[in-house]
Design an enzyme around this catalytic site. Structure first.
Site, PDB file in Angstrom:
ATOM      1  CB  SER A   1     164.200  38.627  61.902  1.00  0.00           C
ATOM      2  OG  SER A   1     165.342  39.356  62.277  1.00  0.00           O
TER       3      SER A   1
ATOM      4  CG  ASP B   1     162.775  42.512  68.562  1.00  0.00           C
ATOM      5  OD1 ASP B   1     162.021  41.688  68.035  1.00  0.00           O
ATOM      6  OD2 ASP B   1     163.977  42.630  68.262  1.00  0.00           O
TER       7      ASP B   1
ATOM      8  CG  HIS C   1     164.237  38.782  67.061  1.00  0.00           C
ATOM      9  ND1 HIS C   1     163.800  40.028  66.652  1.00  0.00           N
ATOM     10  CD2 HIS C   1     164.924  38.268  66.021  1.00  0.00           C
ATOM     11  CE1 HIS C   1     164.221  40.247  65.411  1.00  0.00           C
ATOM     12  NE2 HIS C   1     164.895  39.191  65.007  1.00  0.00           N
TER      13      HIS C   1
END
Length: 396
Positions: A175, A272, A340
């Site tokens: 991330s 995502d 994610h």
């Protein structure tokens, strides 16, 4: 009778060991970087930066894996002041023990290629993907935007602990930490000997500069605010900045990509969850909540919504097309799961029911790429064709 009791005891012990192994969690203690004070490397609240390290062993004792922690960004003084009072802005408020799983696991059956490496998790406390270098001080409130110095302080702390003589090294992240792995890939190689095999992996860090459903560039605005607030521009790649009319755009991996020199692996979902919820359909673009059901469950999306999601996927594939076609040392795993971050979760990294592309898990694809066992560039078909997905829709 005694023999029966003994057999029962042995069977019970075996069952207990099996259950213990299946429930085993590797908890790694925090290491504060006390030398960071000399560099002015502080978390948002002024606390010292930290990392967690689990030592390698055997054939992996000279190899190093560094994993940037993720956790979003703060883009104005108010949100950064709030963040400074949480675990996202202060090591004083973080858990001192961190679970190592997925790519950080020390179990060969769960992490076949990196289990015996020195594995380090860099804690995230600056709110700027480890890239800022400024501060805010109005006399009553002091905030440190020192991500770049935090990165430097942690590296300099690790070098004499064996990183400085690494045989192999992999810089990774998830991330906002995945973005950091793109931003720091070139710089990482400058700290290590020419003999070290250095590569980088960005997990869910390929944040797109794409318009949202209202045709506004919401993420561009967010990143511009971030770069300005935290003094990130000076730390962005010079070659990229020289090629752009707006140098701040070089925080986007799609513009930075061709200037990253070490071998790179792009691990991302084309759908995502964070980007779906915050780049394609941010709350500001959907004030009446027409996308709420779709966001909670992709099977509830209308044909028009699915069409927009497919278009976003095409944008991502277009952004990486040159890398896919021309990079001889690059790796790609872009699946169609609503997820994610897939490298730190054991379920998605390497397990019996992990996501697959061409019959390979993410762990196997990354390993094939790192060790040059096989060409590892895999792009999934469009949703909903992939039946191996873990649609972790709540991950955003």
């Amino acid at each position: 009778m005694k023999q029966v009791v003994t057999i029962v005891a042995v069977i019970t012990a075996l069952i207990t060991c099996t259950l213990s192994a299946s429930n085993y969690r590797l908890l790694v203690d925090m290491t504060l970087v006390h030398s960071a004070d000399a560099l002015g490397a502080y978390c948002l609240d002024g606390s010292l930066p930290a990392y967690h390290i689990h030592r390698g062993f055997g054939a992996g004792s000279s190899n190093w894996l560094l994993q940037f922690e993720g956790g979003g960004w703060c883009t104005d003084i108010e949100s950064c002041a709030e963040r400074a009072q949480t675990r996202r802005g202060s090591t004083s408020l973080m858990n001192k023990l961190e679970t190592f799983s997925g790519i950080l696991s020390n179990n060969t059956s769960r992490n076949p290629d990196f289990y015996n490496w020195n594995r380090v998790k860099l804690r995230y406390c600056d709110g700027g993907s480890f890239a800022g270098d400024s501060n805010f001080d109005n006399g009553t409130l002091l905030l440190y935007f020192r991500g770049q110095r935090i990165w430097q302080a942690i590296i300099e702390d690790l070098l004499p602990k064996g990183l400085g003589s690494a045989n192999k090294a992999l810089l990774s992240g998830c991330s906002a930490g995945g973005l950091a792995s793109y931003l720091h890939c070139n710089n990482f190689s400058s700290y290590l000997p020419d003999t070290t095999a250095i590569k980088c992996l960005g997990d869910a860090g390929f944040f797109m500069d794409s318009p949202d459903i209202s045709m506004l560039h919401t993420q561009r605005t967010i990143f511009q605010q971030l770069v300005t607030l935290q003094g990130i521009e000076n730390n962005l790649d010079e070659n990229c900045k020289n090629s752009m009319s707006d140098p701040k755009q070089c925080i986007f991996p799609q513009y930075l990509l061709k200037y990253i020199t070490p071998p790179l692996f792009i691990l991302n979902s084309a759908y995502d969850v964070y980007q779906f919820h915050h780049i394609l359909v941010p709350p500001s673009a959907d004030p009446n909540g027409h996308w709420n059901r779709c966001k909670l469950n992709p099977s509830a999306c209308s044909p028009e919504q699915i069409s927009l999601l497919h278009a976003f996927r095409v944008d991502m594939l277009t952004a990486v097309r040159s890398f896919l076609m021309n990079s001889t040392r690059g790796g790609v795993f872009i699946n169609s799961c609503f997820a994610h971050c897939q490298s730190e979760s054991q379920d998605t990294w390497f397990a019996l029911d992990s996501p697959l592309l061409l019959n390979e898990t993410i762990a196997e694809s990354v390993g094939d790429w790192y060790f040059s066992r096989n060409v590892s560039k895999k792009v999934d078909c469009r949703y909903p064709c992939d039946t191996t997905c873990h649609n972790l829709i709540g991950a955003a």
